[in-house]
Structure formats: structure tokens, C-alpha cells
Design an enzyme around this catalytic site. Structure first.
Site, mmCIF file in Angstrom:
data_model
loop_
_atom_site.group_PDB
_atom_site.id
_atom_site.type_symbol
_atom_site.label_atom_id
_atom_site.label_comp_id
_atom_site.label_asym_id
_atom_site.label_seq_id
_atom_site.Cartn_x
_atom_site.Cartn_y
_atom_site.Cartn_z
ATOM 1 N N ASP A 145 11.933 5.945 -4.220
ATOM 2 C CA ASP A 145 10.073 6.122 -3.061
ATOM 3 C C ASP A 145 9.364 6.978 -4.052
ATOM 4 O O ASP A 145 8.912 7.237 -2.954
ATOM 5 C CB ASP A 145 11.116 7.515 -1.807
ATOM 6 C CG ASP A 145 9.989 6.766 -0.966
ATOM 7 O OD1 ASP A 145 9.130 5.976 -0.782
ATOM 8 O OD2 ASP A 145 10.071 7.193 0.596
ATOM 9 N N LEU A 181 3.247 1.374 -5.528
ATOM 10 C CA LEU A 181 2.188 1.522 -7.331
ATOM 11 C C LEU A 181 0.656 1.896 -6.627
ATOM 12 O O LEU A 181 -0.151 1.984 -7.875
ATOM 13 C CB LEU A 181 2.771 0.418 -7.933
ATOM 14 C CG LEU A 181 4.006 0.321 -8.461
ATOM 15 C CD1 LEU A 181 4.689 -0.981 -8.812
ATOM 16 C CD2 LEU A 181 4.417 1.526 -9.140
HETATM 17 ZN ZN LIG Z 1 9.784 4.936 4.376
#
Ligand SMILES: [Zn+2]
Lengths: 425, 307
Positions: free
Chosen positions: A306, A63
Site C-alpha cells: 500500500d 504511483l
Molecule cells: Zn485502500
């Protein structure tokens, strides 16, 4: 606030429900599930023809807040997560400063609570101070402040003994390690998967061994210690096999893969599209198939995005100079659904298990189920709707995606957290 | 020529390569005549944008432009400016605004010319990008081979040296296989990229096998840094196994050509006695280079006039 979700196909892998039912939400919790529930005095959300499922839980995202708010912050990030159907996300600690202490952990949680979209944010703390791989970070204090796991993600825990000690220590606080398994020495100056495509493009390659050597090490250390390890973003056939064998002999290992590893391959790099630069790199068709097989047989427990947003200036450069990562929240469901469910590899319930139920169980956080009394963290989906990805309309500040302009099946119609609709398409 | 850019020889047809080589033949007549001046590029402006030092290639392009009356300018950007200076796209847009017709780019990173070409109106010629391609080098190699051997179809070309890091090798593999030649590679296993045979060439187990019956033996530069990076243990051991020596060249066809894109590391990938032998056409490669570049510049800019 009370809400009745009317007439959707309710799929809850946790309780085994898969039927057209109404869901009544009271006081932020699932109060009743049944046929033709009384709608007197409650807001009604019509879900006929849609699927009602426990909200997605992302074990692995970035984030960028604090420190790199030009890429993403807790406001844009949680809003993008809501758009993607996520009701909870775990943010990795590679922020500036690093989330290696309770003050940063508290900052993240408080900002997410007061300014975020409503999506629960569970920070992941660093294993080592500054993610430098030397001294252990204050895992106990961070746990008290609200972390759910530790990771030096973006980097491996290079020294095996630090990994071993951190496993022992973190376990005392009920915290587990999420390992970014990568042998930096084997990666060398590689920028994409090593194979025919890297040879053809003249780009330095990254051998599968860079990932597999570390997965093997992580498994062996966890096995020797009898402790738990979670492997992030597994992308190779050999990696999946190592996890499969370890699980078979009882090692306490769990693993995730990401939507791009089950939907894209190194051939996407042809043309040098820097949006295809990601770490681990996009692999070959055999690896993609192996990741799918791993999800099907339970070797891979979860799908995590991810989500790694970057500024466009960091991608509009030579492939070598481009930052690694894909902005993944807003494409996770349609891409995974198309690659797994539409392609006939698993049921929609199976996918919901991978994106919601399993992550909740692995993390030990609420959600992941629609059983009565559970928090009303819910996603409403239209699985058959065709969607064409338009990165320019992402809510995330990161528009970096290799899926831009491509067509998939599966739309997120509404995201509900604690009974409140926080996003509605 | 229908293309806007020449980024590599991957996917370039036999017909197109023949067209370029034929045009280069005409240009070589110009070079060999007393008066090296034509008006082919009058009113055109050509920029060489080099992020890597290469006096040889840059001069070759610059002279090709000047012999054909173009306005030629040179931008020498340092390698460090790749990551620290203005972005490649911004530089390209600036050159476009200045009315540049052709940008000739040399860059340490594979794919940089493709990135530039996507963002500029000007034609882009790749003068070498990372480990990817160096199409004009392969074209000049083919022009030289054609002059001596007549045709390229059916000939055997042995390429020996640092194939892994060589853009010259990749462009020659694409170009020569398109022309119907067979390409055999030879290098230490650590300098052979994975699955390179899928590009249509073969990898010989020994340099003797590679040279056996070859029409052309081409050396590729071995940089000393490769040894320091652990890709082979010593220059002496390299020479034992892979140096192009007179004995090895003797295994090739009787009048086989010896070639090298330069700059050579004499006594490493190629013995001086081979480089300076009667079979060596290394010096002629340079002349072919100017001719090929004249032809390309003409063909790319002429296309623009027609459009
Ligand atoms: Zn990673």
C-alpha cells in the site's frame, strides 16, 4: 544478456528449492539451476552468503502518475520499487485523471516501459467511472489495455449492488475486484484507530467495525454470486477471522495485509506523528498478532505495501490535516522480515511466498518462481544485515514513513528483471 | 520549572502541579491588592494565537500578561485559516523571528500545540486543543478546589456532561488523579470515550451514583450540535437523565462545590438554580484563571532567564 548468480542460497517456494546453488540466466529467463555451473562468457553476480529468490510482487501501491507527480511518478516509483526488491507492482487507479479508461491504462504501461526502472507495472483499473461509485467503468477495454484487476481503492464500492454487478461483469473478462473495505459512515470524522490511545490523544477514533462490516458484506456478496473477491489491507483481528471463516466454507476470497499492520500499532501515534496516519489506521497489539497469525495459517494470502507516497508539506501539518499513507517500497522487506521471520513466526521461504509467489498466483502474472523457463525476475537478499531506515535517502519522492530511524534486519542487495540488474545496493 | 512548554497535564507530577498552584496563590494576592501591576514579565513578549473563538480564555491570558508588564499581542486566526492559510509551523517560525517568548495557542485539532512546540524556540502554552487538553483550565479548577477544600488528596470529583469532546475533562483527570483525588465521570454512553477508565478515573452508571458523596460536582458544556449529530435524542431526555439539578447535588457532600468551565448551557447540563446557588464557585474560577496563568507565564519565562 546472460548472467550467473553464483553461490547464493536459492529459495523458491514455488518449486520447493532451498539450497546453495548457482542460477544461470539466459535470454531473460531462468535457464539452469544447479551446483557449480559453468561461468564461461557470462557476467557473474556473486551471491555467497546471500539469498536468491523470485522478485517481490506488490499487489497494491500508489504511483501517483498521472496527475500527482509531485508525490511520485512512474520513474521515481519504479526505481523505488526496484530498490525495495520488487520486480512487479500493481498501481491503484486513484490518479488524476482516474485510471477508469483504456487511454490512462495505456499511458501508465507505456511510460513505465519506456521511462521506468524496468520493474513491471500492472495497472489496476477503477471499478466505477471516476471512482464515484455510480456507473461501472469500461472494464473490458481496460483489460484489453493491460489491467490485472479493478478497485476503487482509497474508497469502498459503497453501493452493494454496484459491487455485485461489477463482480459479475468483471469476471467475464477474467478480472477480479480488489476491495478497499471501509464503511465511510462508521469512519465518520475519525483519524486514527479507536481505542485507549485515541482517547488519550483526544483524536477522533475509527472503530474496527468500519472495516469489518464491509469485509463481511464483500464476502457475502461474493459468496452469493460465487465470484472472486480480494480484500485489500486487512488490519483487524475481526477482519482476519471473517476471511478465515469465509475461506473455510469455500468462498472465493483472498486477502492481503501490509507491513505496517504486522510491525506497528496505534501506540506509535503517541506524539501525534503524522507519518503514522494511514488508512486503515494502525491498530492494537491484538490486531497485529491476528494479522501475523492470518499470514501464518494462510488466511491472509499476501503482503502488499500500500505504498502511498506524499509530499512532506502534506505531512508537516496537524494530524487531522495530514494525508493518509506510508511510503512503503523501501522498507517492506526489512520490516516484514524482522516482524515475521526474525520474530520466529515464519521461515524466510514463507515470507517470500507472501511477497512474491502468492501475489503472482493471485494476479495471474509471470514471476513468483525461479523454475527453469520462468522470467529472470529475481531479488538477492542479505537477510541478516542490520539496516537503519533513513527516509531522507529514499528513492521514492515520498519520505513519509513511521519507520524512519528505526533498525531492522534484512537488506535488498540486487533486483533483477528479465535477467538485467536494475538495482544494486 | 524545568519544562519549555505546557502542552498538557498528562505526565505532570504532583510536585510540579503543587509548585504551579503555590505560585498562583501568590499571584492571586497581587490580583486582590489595589495595584495590579508587577514587573515579573518586563521585557517579555507574549502572543495569543487563537484558531478558535474564546474571548474568556484569551482575555484571561492577555490580562495575566499585562498585569505582569509583558508586551502582549493577539492573533485571531479563523478556524478556516487552519486548512487554508499559512501552515502552523510557518506561523510559529515567524513568531519566533519576532522575538516572541511565549506562544499561547488555542486550536480545534488535538496535537496542534505539540506540533508547534517542536518547531519553535518560544515556550508554548496549550490553551485548549481539540478534544485533547486544556491544562490551564484544570489548574484553575484545582486552585479553586484547593482554596475551598484545603487539600486535593482523597477528594471525590464528579464530572458530568460531554466528556467525549472535552479537553477540560482530560486535563482534570490527569491533574486530579496526579494529586490523589478520585474522578468519577457521568454522561450518556455516546459521550464517554472508549477505555477512559484506563486514565485512572471511573465511569458512574448514573448521575446519582456520580454525585453521591462527591466533594465537587463539575458540569461540562453540552453543545446543541451533539444532539443533531445523533449522540443523544433530545435536550429534554438529556436533562431527565444527566442534568445537574438541586436534587442530584443534594446527594453530594453537604458543602460540595459546584463548578463549570463555562460557557454554560443553563437548563441543559446544569440547572440555573444550581449554577447560581451558594455552593457554586463558577465565578471564582475566573479569578483563579488569571492567577494560574500569571504564575505559569512567570515560571516559563523565568526558566528561560536561568538557561
Ligand atoms: Zn485502500
Amino acid at each position: 544478456m546472460n548472467l550467473l548468480i553464483r553461490g547464493g542460497r536459492v529459495i523458491d517456494p514455488c518449486s520447493g528449492v532451498d539450497a546453495v546453488l548457482d542460477v544461470l540466466v539466459q535470454d531473460g529467463k531462468v535457464a539452469r539451476i544447479g551446483e557449480r555451473l559453468d561461468a564461461e562468457g557470462v557476467t557473474v553476480l556473486h551471491a555467497a552468503g546471500k539469498v536468491v529468490a523470485p522478485g517481490f510482487i506488490d499487489m497494491h501501491c500508489h504511483l501517483r502518475d498521472p496527475g500527482q507527480e509531485y508525490k511520485e511518478d512512474l520513474i521515481s516509483g519504479t526505481r523505488a520499487a526496484a530498490r525495495g526488491g520488487f520486480t512487479a507492482v500493481c498501481c491503484m487507479p486513484n490518479t488524476h485523471p482516474v485510471n477508469d479508461n483504456a487511454a490512462v491504462t495505456r499511458y501508465i504501461i507505456e511510460k513505465a516501459q519506456t521511462q521506468g526502472s524496468g520493474v513491471h507495472v500492472y495497472p489496476v483499473g477503477a471499478v466505477s467511472k471516476g471512482r464515484e461509485g455510480r456507473e461501472m467503468a469500461e472494464i473490458g477495454r481496460m483489460k484489453q489495455a493491460g489491467i490485472v484487476a479493478v478497485s476503487d481503492d482509497g474508497r469502498p464500492v459503497t453501493h452493494a449492488n454496484l459491487l455485485r454487478l461489477a463482480m459479475q461483469y468483471a469476471d467475464h473478462f477474467g478480472v477480479f475486484i480488489m476491495s478497499h473495505s471501509e464503511d465511510v459512515d462508521l469512519v465518520g470524522d475519525g483519524v486514527m484507530h479507536e481505542g485507549f490511545i485515541s482517547t488519550q490523544l483526544g483524536l477522533p477514533g475509527i472503530t474496527r467495525a468500519a472495516e469489518e462490516v464491509m469485509i463481511a458484506r464483500d464476502i457475502l456478496v461474493a459468496e452469493a454470486e460465487g465470484k472472486r473477491i480480494h480484500l485489500c489491507h486487512v488490519s483487524t483481528r475481526g477482519g482476519v477471522q471473517l476471511v478465515r471463516e469465509a475461506k473455510a466454507r469455500g468462498v472465493r476470497v483472498t486477502a492481503e495485509t501490509a507491513p505496517h499492520y504486522i510491525a506497528a500499532t496505534d501506540e506509535w501515534v503517541l506524539g501525534y506523528d503524522s507519518n503514522c496516519r494511514v488508512n486503515p489506521p494502525l491498530r492494537e497489539e491484538a490486531d497485529r498478532q491476528a494479522c501475523i497469525a492470518g499470514l501464518m495459517d494462510g488466511t491472509l494470502d499476501a503482503i502488499a505495501t500500500d505504498h502511498a507516497p506524499h509530499h512532506q508539506d502534506e505531512k508537516r501539518v496537524e494530524f487531522h490535516l495530514a494525508k493518509s499513507g506510508i511510503s512503503g517500497f523501501e522498507t517492506a522487506f526489512c520490516v516484514s522480515h524482522t516482524a515475521l521471520v526474525r520474530a520466529g513466526h515464519m521461515t524466510l521461504g514463507g515470507l517470500i511466498e507472501k511477497m512474491s509467489t502468492a501475489p503472482a498466483r493471485l494476479l495471474g502474472v509471470p514471476g513468483g518462481t525461479l523454475s527453469v523457463g520462468a522470467p529472470a525476475d529475481i531479488v538477492v537478499l542479505d537477510p541478516d544485515r542490520e539496516v537503519t531506515v533513513d527516509a531522507s535517502r529514499f528513492i521514492s519522492r515520498g519520505h513519509n514513513t513511521p519507520f524512519d530511524g528505526k533498525t531492522y534486519f534484512g537488506a535488498v542487495c540486487a533486483t533483477i528483471v528479465g535477467g538485467r540488474i536494475i538495482d544494486q545496493a | 520549572m524545568k519544562r519549555k512548554d505546557l502542552l498538557g497535564l498528562h505526565g505532570v507530577s504532583r510536585e510540579e502541579i503543587t509548585e504551579i498552584l503555590d505560585a498562583a496563590l501568590t499571584m492571586r494576592q497581587v490580583l486582590r491588592s489595589g495595584n495590579k501591576k508587577t514587573a515579573h514579565l518586563q521585557g517579555k513578549s507574549i502572543v495569543t494565537l487563537f484558531y478558535e473563538n474564546s474571548t474568556r480564555t484569551r482575555m484571561s491570558f492577555e490580562l495575566a500578561s499585562k498585569y505582569m508588564s509583558a508586551a502582549a499581542a493577539n492573533i485571531a486566526a479563523s478556524a478556516s485559516s487552519v486548512s487554508k492559510g499559512e501552515t502552523l509551523i510557518d506561523t510559529g517560525v515567524t513568531l519566533d523571528q519576532m522575538g516572541t517568548d511565549v506562544i499561547i495557542i488555542r486550536h480545534p485539532m488535538s496535537g496542534a500545540p505539540a506540533l508547534l512546540a517542536r518547531h519553535v524556540r518560544a515556550s508554548v502554552i496549550n490553551a485548549g486543543d481539540g478534544m485533547n487538553e486544556h491544562p490551564t483550565q484544570a489548574l484553575l479548577d484545582m486552585l479553586t478546589m484547593r482554596e475551598h477544600l484545603g487539600a486535593l488528596t482523597g477528594i471525590k470529583v464528579a464530572i458530568c456532561g460531554d466528556v467525549m469532546h472535552s479537553r477540560v475533562a482530560r486535563s482534570n483527570i490527569y491533574g486530579l488523579t496526579a494529586m490523589g483525588a478520585s474522578v468519577v465521570l457521568c454522561a450518556p454512553p455516546t459521550l464517554i470515550p472508549v477505555h477512559i477508565e484506563r486514565l485512572g478515573c471511573t465511569v458512574a452508571p448514573t448521575i446519582e451514583d456520580a454525585c453521591e458523596g462527591a466533594d465537587v460536582v463539575m458540569g461540562l458544556r453540552i453543545q446543541r450540535e451533539r444532539q443533531q449529530k445523533g449522540l443523544f435524542p433530545s435536550v429534554a431526555e438529556y436533562c431527565d437523565n444527566w442534568e445537574i439539578t438541586p436534587q442530584r447535588v443534594a446527594l453530594a457532600k453537604k458543602d460540595a462545590l459546584v463548578m463549570h468551565p463555562g460557557p454554560m448551557n443553563r437548563g441543559v447540563e446544569i440547572a440555573s438554580s444550581v449554577a447560581d446557588s451558594a455552593q457554586s464557585v463558577i465565578a471564582q474560577q475566573v479569578e483563579s484563571g488569571v492567577a494560574v496563568r500569571m504564575a505559569l507565564l512567570y515560571m516559563l519565562t523565568r526558566k528561560e532567564v536561568q538557561a
